[in-house]
Scaffold this motif. Structure first.
Motif, PDB file in Angstrom:
ATOM      1  N   GLU A  47     114.128  83.380 103.774  1.00 23.90           N
ATOM      2  CA  GLU A  47     113.746  82.175 103.140  1.00 23.90           C
ATOM      3  C   GLU A  47     114.777  80.937 102.195  1.00 23.90           C
ATOM      4  OE1 GLU A  47     111.481  79.460 104.289  1.00 23.90           O
ATOM      5  OE2 GLU A  47     110.800  82.054 105.893  1.00 23.90           O
ATOM      6  N   LYS A  48     114.838  81.848 101.178  1.00 25.45           N
ATOM      7  CA  LYS A  48     115.863  81.193 100.481  1.00 25.45           C
ATOM      8  C   LYS A  48     117.182  80.920 101.931  1.00 25.45           C
ATOM      9  CE  LYS A  48     114.620  83.502  95.846  1.00 25.45           C
ATOM     10  NZ  LYS A  48     115.333  84.611  94.995  1.00 25.45           N
ATOM     11  N   LEU A  51     116.464  77.693 102.813  1.00 24.83           N
ATOM     12  CA  LEU A  51     116.781  77.051 101.976  1.00 24.83           C
ATOM     13  C   LEU A  51     118.149  76.755 101.824  1.00 24.83           C
ATOM     14  CD1 LEU A  51     114.709  74.781 100.313  1.00 24.83           C
ATOM     15  CD2 LEU A  51     115.036  76.545  98.643  1.00 24.83           C
TER      16      LEU A  51
END
Length: 142
Positions: A47-48, A51
């Protein structure tokens, strides 16, 4: 003789009817918890990365929007310059046409004046011819 047994939950069952160990609170073992934590960490890292990719896309979109705004501004400026150049050319052509019209008017006035002068000379020549004919007629008559 009966054998005692142990359940999957770790309870000990004796054939005499004795159950030891009782009921334990339901807990995952430590390996399951570590695996879940590791999967959560992996998901967090993914998810990082997602992002970061979205931030990069946003930065690209902002850069493209800025470029587009600059191009639109340049286009508007070019349109304005083209309009100004068109107006300047039209003004120059109108001035040139006005000069040419003035020259044509002056030429017409000169031609009219020359035609009037030619008519006057023609009339004078006709009058002189008439007088010469009269003089010739009198000279022949005498």
């Amino acid at each position: 003789d009966y054998a005692s047994s142990v359940t999957f939950d770790g309870d000990h069952y004796d054939p005499a009817g004795i159950l030891t160990g009782g009921s334990r609170a339901h807990r995952d073992n430590i390996l399951t918890q570590l695996q879940t934590w590791s999967q959560s960490q992996d998901k967090l890292e993914q998810e990082k990365r997602n992002l970061a990719a979205l931030h990069a896309q946003l930065a690209d979109a902002r850069r493209l929007r800025l470029l587009q705004e600059q191009k639109v501004e340049a286009l508007e400026l070019a349109k304005h310059d083209a309009q100004m150049a068109d107006q300047a050319v039209n003004a120059m052509l109108q001035a040139q046409l006005a000069r040419e019209i003035d020259e044509i008017k002056a030429n017409i006035a000169k031609i009219v004046q020359d035609a009037s002068l030619v008519q006057t000379r023609k009339n004078e020549a006709a009058e002189q011819t008439r007088r010469l004919k009269q003089s010739l007629s009198r000279a022949e008559a005498s």
